[in-house]
Motif scaffolding. Structure first.
Motif, PDB file in Angstrom:
ATOM      1  N   ARG A 155       8.004   2.605  -7.997  1.00  0.00           N
ATOM      2  CA  ARG A 155       8.002   3.016  -6.592  1.00  0.00           C
ATOM      3  C   ARG A 155       9.420   3.060  -6.038  1.00  0.00           C
ATOM      4  O   ARG A 155      10.309   2.336  -6.490  1.00  0.00           O
ATOM      5  N   TYR A 198       3.732   1.448 -12.767  1.00  0.00           N
ATOM      6  CA  TYR A 198       3.982   2.192 -11.531  1.00  0.00           C
ATOM      7  C   TYR A 198       5.413   1.917 -11.074  1.00  0.00           C
ATOM      8  O   TYR A 198       5.819   0.756 -10.916  1.00  0.00           O
ATOM      9  N   PRO A 251       8.026   9.307  -4.389  1.00  0.00           N
ATOM     10  CA  PRO A 251       7.862   7.918  -3.938  1.00  0.00           C
ATOM     11  C   PRO A 251       7.219   7.012  -4.977  1.00  0.00           C
ATOM     12  O   PRO A 251       7.554   5.836  -5.071  1.00  0.00           O
ATOM     13  N   VAL A 252       6.277   7.546  -5.770  1.00  0.00           N
ATOM     14  CA  VAL A 252       5.591   6.751  -6.790  1.00  0.00           C
ATOM     15  C   VAL A 252       5.454   7.600  -8.045  1.00  0.00           C
ATOM     16  O   VAL A 252       5.171   8.801  -7.966  1.00  0.00           O
ATOM     17  N   ASN A 272       5.005   8.397   2.279  1.00  0.00           N
ATOM     18  CA  ASN A 272       5.296   7.075   1.742  1.00  0.00           C
ATOM     19  C   ASN A 272       5.932   6.247   2.847  1.00  0.00           C
ATOM     20  O   ASN A 272       6.318   6.772   3.898  1.00  0.00           O
ATOM     21  N   ASN A 317      -5.322   0.165  -4.114  1.00  0.00           N
ATOM     22  CA  ASN A 317      -4.347  -0.788  -4.656  1.00  0.00           C
ATOM     23  C   ASN A 317      -4.510  -1.021  -6.154  1.00  0.00           C
ATOM     24  O   ASN A 317      -4.182  -2.105  -6.661  1.00  0.00           O
ATOM     25  N   ASP A 358       0.830  -1.191   0.000  1.00  0.00           N
ATOM     26  CA  ASP A 358       0.000   0.000   0.000  1.00  0.00           C
ATOM     27  C   ASP A 358       0.870   1.248   0.000  1.00  0.00           C
ATOM     28  O   ASP A 358       1.913   1.286   0.655  1.00  0.00           O
ATOM     29  N   THR A 359       0.452   2.276  -0.746  1.00  0.00           N
ATOM     30  CA  THR A 359       1.259   3.494  -0.829  1.00  0.00           C
ATOM     31  C   THR A 359       1.054   4.406   0.379  1.00  0.00           C
ATOM     32  O   THR A 359       1.965   5.137   0.760  1.00  0.00           O
ATOM     33  N   SER A 360      -0.128   4.389   0.957  1.00  0.00           N
ATOM     34  CA  SER A 360      -0.436   5.327   2.034  1.00  0.00           C
ATOM     35  C   SER A 360       0.032   4.783   3.382  1.00  0.00           C
ATOM     36  O   SER A 360      -0.244   3.637   3.729  1.00  0.00           O
ATOM     37  N   GLN A 373      -4.193   5.242 -10.225  1.00  0.00           N
ATOM     38  CA  GLN A 373      -3.710   6.189  -9.233  1.00  0.00           C
ATOM     39  C   GLN A 373      -2.755   7.145  -9.940  1.00  0.00           C
ATOM     40  O   GLN A 373      -1.681   6.759 -10.388  1.00  0.00           O
ATOM     41  N   PHE A 431      -0.282   9.206  -9.981  1.00  0.00           N
ATOM     42  CA  PHE A 431       0.951   9.743  -9.414  1.00  0.00           C
ATOM     43  C   PHE A 431       1.740  10.429 -10.525  1.00  0.00           C
ATOM     44  O   PHE A 431       2.760   9.926 -11.004  1.00  0.00           O
TER      45      PHE A 431
END
Length: 375
Positions: free
Chosen positions: A193, A191, A305-306, A207, A140, A111-113, A265, A267
């Motif tokens: 990360r 994505y 971060p992403v 992050n 996700n 998970d990113t959060s 998402q 980003f």
């Protein structure tokens, strides 16, 4: 770009032959007074509101008896909101989710959060600093496996702002510019990360570090977890940073309705800065400008971060991201939380985010019923 088709969110009606237990509550749409601004999606979410002070036991009996109807409402609309019942703590929230027949899952290490566990299968929705808006997303959606259901519980009502915007993913997909939609379908999205071993003292909590994400600093264990998800991983030469990369389908078909849904998402520099523009009238102008300056610096240093790109590694152009953001925000709902609210969403049909927050706010979350969308 070609002019996108016009698609309004559907308005569904509840069957007239309600049971006595259903009549313990009012089944309705959100009222204009409950919204921060007008919406094209008045049917999202269905509100089930207590007719008087109903106990937790009453709510448990209601959702157990009407589980099939509530699930049908969620499939049609994308979610429902239980309001005015005595849901007062994390355990009560978990009890109602169980009564709905969902199988809660543990928090996802990818998970990113950043978030914290508060009860069994119950977590804070996010620990991201209040000033930052959180991008529209389906939980996700940067993974091939994601929860089919996500639910939220308002433990502490926001003092000011702090809405959780909802996004009709079906409407967003169908109204997306055909050229952009075709490109997303053909190329997919990637994505990238960046997990640091330690967070710099100056960096906000936006992050996770290795320890926070994976619960270990053992590189072999982390690599095994990452590759099991079908991701590519690479360590920085000095071992300080883990980079991961994976490709997913941003327009999966819903497992029941077979409709394409925009699960993404964003980003992307363009989208993040425009979200800060979205909340600028609600923040101190100097503070908002400093947030934007900080984000521009993170992009300039290539330490976000992403990041999101097309699946072949080519960049998503700013105009294309503006169109993706338009399709999403054109079908958004911003409602005001009330203490005790329980919001249950079909995570494929409905995206969510967070507006900026002022004052106390505590929203908890639970995830259930994972579904996989292989590329």
């Amino acid at each position: 770009m070609a002019k996108p088709p016009v698609r309004s969110c559907p308005i569904w009606t509840l069957p007239s032959n309600l049971t006595n237990r259903q009549r313990m509550a009012t089944w309705r749409n959100l009222k204009p007074s409950e919204l921060t601004r007008p919406t094209k999606c008045p049917a999202l979410p269905r509100v089930v509101e207590s007719d008087g002070q109903q106990s937790l036991a009453d709510l448990r009996a209601l959702v157990t008896a009407e589980r099939a109807l509530l699930r049908d409402e969620m499939l049609k609309r994308g979610g429902f909101l239980l309001r005015g019942f005595e849901v007062n703590d994390p355990d009560s929230f978990a009890d109602i989710i169980g009564a709905l027949g969902y199988q809660p899952e543990a928090e996802n290490p990818f998970d990113t959060s950043p978030r914290s566990k508060v009860a069994e299968s119950v977590y804070t929705s996010t620990d991201t600093p209040d000033a930052y808006p959180i991008l529209a997303h389906n939980e996700n959606s940067f993974l091939n496996e994601r929860p089919r259901m996500i639910s939220f519980f308002c433990l502490v009502e926001p003092m000011r702002h702090g809405e959780t915007p909802l996004f009709d993913s079906r409407a967003a997909a169908s109204t997306l510019d055909p050229n952009v939609r075709a490109k997303l379908q053909e190329k997919k999205v990637c994505y990238r990360r960046r997990f640091p071993k330690k967070r710099p003292g100056w960096a906000p909590i936006i992050n996770r570090t290795w320890d926070e994400a994976f619960g270990t600093s053992d590189r072999d264990e982390i690599e095994a977890m990452v590759t099991a998800q079908g991701m590519v991983c690479q360590w920085h030469p000095d071992g300080r940073i883990l980079h991961t990369e994976n490709v997913v389908d941003p327009l999966p078909r819903h497992p029941e309705t077979s409709e394409h849904c925009l699960n993404l998402q964003a980003f992307h520099r363009t989208s993040i800065l425009r979200d800060l523009d979205e909340v600028r009238p609600r923040q101190n102008s100097l503070h908002n400008a400093s947030l934007k300056m900080g984000l521009r610096l993170l992009y300039a240093l290539d330490v976000m971060p992403v990041q999101i790109l097309y699946g072949d590694g080519t960049p998503i152009l700013p105009d294309e991201m503006i169109e993706i953001r338009r399709a999403t925000w054109d079908h958004s709902v911003l409602f005001r939380w009330k203490k005790g609210d329980v919001l249950v969403l079909d995570n494929i049909l409905t995206g969510h985010g967070r507006m900026n927050v002022e004052g106390p706010r505590k929203i908890l979350a639970s995830f259930a019923d994972p579904v996989t969308f292989p590329v």
